[in-house]
Design a protein around this motif. Structure first.
Motif, PDB file in Angstrom:
ATOM      1  N   ASN A  30       3.897  97.875  37.574  1.00  0.00           N
ATOM      2  CA  ASN A  30       3.430  97.285  38.826  1.00  0.00           C
ATOM      3  C   ASN A  30       4.265  97.836  39.975  1.00  0.00           C
ATOM      4  O   ASN A  30       5.392  98.308  39.783  1.00  0.00           O
ATOM      5  CB  ASN A  30       3.515  95.759  38.775  1.00  0.00           C
ATOM      6  N   GLU A  48      -1.962 100.029  40.150  1.00  0.00           N
ATOM      7  CA  GLU A  48      -2.503  99.153  41.197  1.00  0.00           C
ATOM      8  C   GLU A  48      -2.994  99.958  42.395  1.00  0.00           C
ATOM      9  O   GLU A  48      -3.839  99.499  43.156  1.00  0.00           O
ATOM     10  CB  GLU A  48      -1.440  98.158  41.661  1.00  0.00           C
ATOM     11  N   THR A 104       2.841  95.834  46.754  1.00  0.00           N
ATOM     12  CA  THR A 104       2.484  94.455  47.057  1.00  0.00           C
ATOM     13  C   THR A 104       3.648  93.723  47.719  1.00  0.00           C
ATOM     14  O   THR A 104       4.666  94.332  48.062  1.00  0.00           O
ATOM     15  CB  THR A 104       2.086  93.700  45.784  1.00  0.00           C
ATOM     16  N   ILE A 128       0.436  90.717  41.016  1.00  0.00           N
ATOM     17  CA  ILE A 128       0.077  91.993  40.408  1.00  0.00           C
ATOM     18  C   ILE A 128      -1.415  92.189  40.640  1.00  0.00           C
ATOM     19  O   ILE A 128      -2.220  91.297  40.365  1.00  0.00           O
ATOM     20  CB  ILE A 128       0.395  92.013  38.902  1.00  0.00           C
ATOM     21  N   PHE A 178      -5.371  96.641  37.602  1.00  0.00           N
ATOM     22  CA  PHE A 178      -5.092  98.048  37.347  1.00  0.00           C
ATOM     23  C   PHE A 178      -6.380  98.867  37.479  1.00  0.00           C
ATOM     24  O   PHE A 178      -7.413  98.503  36.933  1.00  0.00           O
ATOM     25  CB  PHE A 178      -4.525  98.240  35.936  1.00  0.00           C
ATOM     26  N   THR A 235       7.280  96.001  33.530  1.00  0.00           N
ATOM     27  CA  THR A 235       7.121  94.973  34.560  1.00  0.00           C
ATOM     28  C   THR A 235       8.346  94.947  35.458  1.00  0.00           C
ATOM     29  O   THR A 235       9.481  94.873  34.976  1.00  0.00           O
ATOM     30  CB  THR A 235       6.952  93.582  33.934  1.00  0.00           C
ATOM     31  N   GLU A 272      -2.283  96.412  31.612  1.00  0.00           N
ATOM     32  CA  GLU A 272      -2.214  95.389  32.663  1.00  0.00           C
ATOM     33  C   GLU A 272      -1.831  94.035  32.065  1.00  0.00           C
ATOM     34  O   GLU A 272      -0.997  93.312  32.630  1.00  0.00           O
ATOM     35  CB  GLU A 272      -3.553  95.271  33.377  1.00  0.00           C
ATOM     36  N   ARG A 287       1.532  91.866  33.071  1.00  0.00           N
ATOM     37  CA  ARG A 287       1.394  90.495  33.576  1.00  0.00           C
ATOM     38  C   ARG A 287       2.139  89.479  32.697  1.00  0.00           C
ATOM     39  O   ARG A 287       2.569  88.422  33.190  1.00  0.00           O
ATOM     40  CB  ARG A 287      -0.079  90.110  33.656  1.00  0.00           C
TER      41      ARG A 287
END
Length: 270
Positions: free
Chosen positions: A93, A164, A168, A173, A176, A199, A261, A265
């Motif tokens: 991410n 992504e 951000t 998140i 994807f 992550t 993804e 997460r």
């Protein structure tokens, strides 16, 4: 409902003590980064003719520079899991320009970045020198870019993708995009490559805006950099390395993207 992309953090006042920290931290980081760049370029003059596209030595310099930079900034650094040892690529991410340092600090990787970054003052030079792969978002360039990815992956480079597609505010998140995952399904690459999801979770200093480390939208890089350099204390970043996923365990890019993804997460607060 307000679009998070349009929200901005309140401006931070930098007092005399903050400016002193800017000078001390900024000077030390500048010396480390550009001193490392000079050393890297000097060694690359020897490495390039002997090794071609492979870079067996210079990535160690990049990793060392990033580790020192994180320490100088005062950012806490925690890792869970381990970088994979098998051939492949990394997906993570994307929260901030700091990702360059926090991801490079724990492994030797090459970023895949949008072509605009190559022209950014200072950052563009560093990116080119450290072997960043620049991509054009035009659909007509897709096949050319896939050949470039394949060349670098076959040379043993561990490419890092941000699926992504943008950074951000560190609190979320984004879904994807599967487009770049097509690079892992060509000419038999899927049978030898593993993809490791990673992550990144930034924790703001106590009392600060939870988005303190986020850099998104049209936020000004210089102002954000000054804010971080001037901060009296820092929070931390947590880097979680998930188990590598074999590319040939999926029928195509969409399934692989969805699995990566989900793993990214899984280590992120809801």
């Amino acid at each position: 409902m307000t679009d998070w992309r349009a929200e901005r953090m309140a401006p931070v006042h930098i007092g005399w003590a903050g400016w002193l920290r800017v000078l001390l931290r900024g000077g030390a980081m500048g010396a480390v980064i550009y001193g490392g760049l000079l050393l890297l370029l000097a060694l690359r003059l020897i490495e390039a003719p002997l090794c071609g596209v492979r870079r067996p030595v210079t990535p160690w310099i990049t990793q060392g520079v990033c580790r020192l930079s994180v320490a100088i900034l005062g950012l806490g650094y925690r890792t869970r899991g381990r970088p994979m040892q098998v051939p492949g690529a990394v997906v993570a991410n994307h929260a901030s320009w700091l990702d360059i340092f926090t991801l490079n600090a724990s492994q030797r990787i090459y970023f895949v970045s949008k072509s605009e970054v190559a022209g950014w003052p200072g950052i563009g030079w560093l990116a080119r020198a450290t072997g960043t792969v620049f991509i054009n978002r035009k659909g007509s360039e897709a096949k050319v870019q896939q050949r470039l990815f394949e060349e670098r992956l076959r040379a043993g480079h561990r490419l890092l993708f941000f699926p992504e597609g943008t950074s951000t505010d560190t609190l979320r998140i984004l879904p994807f995009k599967s487009t770049l995952f097509a690079a892992f399904f060509g000419h038999g690459l899927e049978h030898v490559l593993h993809i490791q999801p990673v992550t990144l979770r930034y924790v703001a200093p106590e009392g600060e805006d939870p988005r303190f480390y986020g850099w998104w939208g049209d936020m000004d890089f210089g102002s954000h950099l000054l804010t971080l350099l001037a901060a009296p204390r820092h929070g931390r970043v947590e880097v979680t390395f998930h188990p590598p996923v074999p590319a040939d365990g999926f029928h195509g890019r969409k399934g692989l993207a969805a699995r990566c993804e989900a793993q990214v997460r899984s280590a992120f607060p809801v």
